[in-house]
Design a protein around this motif. Sequence first.
Motif, PDB file in Angstrom:
ATOM      1  N   TRP A  40      15.873 -17.661  27.537  1.00  0.00           N
ATOM      2  CA  TRP A  40      16.227 -16.370  28.125  1.00  0.00           C
ATOM      3  C   TRP A  40      17.572 -15.829  27.643  1.00  0.00           C
ATOM      4  O   TRP A  40      17.900 -14.666  27.897  1.00  0.00           O
ATOM      5  CB  TRP A  40      16.236 -16.477  29.655  1.00  0.00           C
ATOM      6  N   ASN A  66      18.553 -15.150  24.670  1.00  0.00           N
ATOM      7  CA  ASN A  66      18.418 -14.159  23.603  1.00  0.00           C
ATOM      8  C   ASN A  66      16.935 -13.935  23.322  1.00  0.00           C
ATOM      9  O   ASN A  66      16.308 -14.732  22.648  1.00  0.00           O
ATOM     10  CB  ASN A  66      19.156 -14.685  22.357  1.00  0.00           C
ATOM     11  N   VAL A  67      16.397 -12.889  23.898  1.00  0.00           N
ATOM     12  CA  VAL A  67      14.975 -12.613  23.730  1.00  0.00           C
ATOM     13  C   VAL A  67      14.847 -11.404  22.813  1.00  0.00           C
ATOM     14  O   VAL A  67      15.137 -10.271  23.214  1.00  0.00           O
ATOM     15  CB  VAL A  67      14.286 -12.374  25.096  1.00  0.00           C
ATOM     16  N   TYR A  68      14.487 -11.649  21.574  1.00  0.00           N
ATOM     17  CA  TYR A  68      14.418 -10.594  20.536  1.00  0.00           C
ATOM     18  C   TYR A  68      15.711  -9.776  20.529  1.00  0.00           C
ATOM     19  O   TYR A  68      15.699  -8.561  20.453  1.00  0.00           O
ATOM     20  CB  TYR A  68      13.188  -9.698  20.763  1.00  0.00           C
ATOM     21  N   GLY A  69      16.842 -10.491  20.689  1.00  0.00           N
ATOM     22  CA  GLY A  69      18.144  -9.832  20.606  1.00  0.00           C
ATOM     23  C   GLY A  69      18.672  -9.321  21.935  1.00  0.00           C
ATOM     24  O   GLY A  69      19.767  -8.749  21.990  1.00  0.00           O
ATOM     25  N   PHE A  70      17.925  -9.500  23.040  1.00  0.00           N
ATOM     26  CA  PHE A  70      18.393  -9.005  24.336  1.00  0.00           C
ATOM     27  C   PHE A  70      18.748 -10.156  25.281  1.00  0.00           C
ATOM     28  O   PHE A  70      18.145 -11.226  25.238  1.00  0.00           O
ATOM     29  CB  PHE A  70      17.311  -8.121  24.983  1.00  0.00           C
TER      30      PHE A  70
END
Length: 393
Positions: A238, A240-244
């Motif tokens: 959680w 860094n999820v695709y940069g978020f």
Amino acid sequence: MGRRKNNQTSMSLNNAQHQATKICFNDDDDEENSNLDDSIVATEKAIAMDDVTMSDPNGSFVDGGDDDNTSADYYFDSYSHFGNMQEMLKDVVRTKTYQNVIFQNKFLFKDKIVLDVGAGTGILSLFCAKAGAAHVYAVECSHIANMAKEIVESNGYSNVITVLKGKIEEIELPVAKVDIIISEWMGYFLLFENMLNSVLYTRDKWLANDGIVLPDKASLYLTAIEDAEYKEDKIEFWNNVYGFDMTCIKKQAMGEPLVDTVDQNQIVTNCQLLKTMDISKMASGDTSFTVPFKLVAERDDYIHALVAYFDVSFTKCHKLMGFSTGPRSRATHWKQTVLYLEDVLTICQGEALTGSMTVAPNKKNPRDIDITIKYSLNGQRCVASRTQHYKMR
Ligand code: SAH
């Protein structure tokens, strides 16, 4: 859940002997002597049982024909979901232990009045009837009670087993006292879903003075594991999820104990007995407690999580019988309960992770459990101290 590798088949006899608990599943239908004292024999048999092919552990839902339940009924009445019942029945460690306890101790049941609390399909009642009980009252609150009635009839036990549909707290029994209370009430982390309270209620209301409760002992244990890979996959994901940044979910996930199987090779410390409950004597308030722990590292390693598991025993048997749900025992549907730690602890062999665990039913929903862990490590390579709260729901 359940994606860890569980090396039960490669369990060495040596390891089995080092288990904190000596209680061991014995897949033994005929022999009189079972379990504890023969743990090596039991272990060999348990390993052999791994050759048995088991079908889908989640079970498959079969439409019940003229069943008029909606999915909402199943949601609120999950025990009548056939898959759920099937999963429990296919748990051979669980079901065979009860069967062995009953069939190998017929002297306990002969001519006795038995009360089966939460009878489900009626399996335990059928075992008791077959073992010579005078009469068995099978109480079940969910819709599966209707099936239990049919099962009792089609197996020719209608004269011995009476199925009563309803909550044990609400039904009336045609007898004043019973000789034996039998129940399979254990939940994840032993106490999840709080069915133990219903058994204690039953004991206080109906058990004869010299009556017995089966099982009559349950113990909770704690150990610590290395779990870098899985923690990374389940928790750190959680960050860094695709940069978020989705760390708000990570916080939530950390607070929910994970029910999963742990490989015994992940165990870093000793396994400590936290609490033993005597079902024949305890009060309902005894399900809330604070207990200290001291987990001593058996090798240099990292600790990512604490792991809780339980065993149950039937001490009124001719020889002590029971089973463990620990990582060194054959897997059961209860798996183990993993509590991830905020810190990654670097621990050296011989160092102790000390602290306490507080367990209590949730005040709003007593079927949920609140767990608080306090821990501290004052080691050569790592100093850490923290309090963490978890909620099983
Ligand atoms: N004895 C069965 C089922 C065990 S599962 C077996 O060993 O396979 C526990 C069962 O207890 C569930 O079917 C659930 O519906 C029932 N149950 C839980 N609380 C109950 C209560 N208070 N009164 C009656 N039944 C209850």
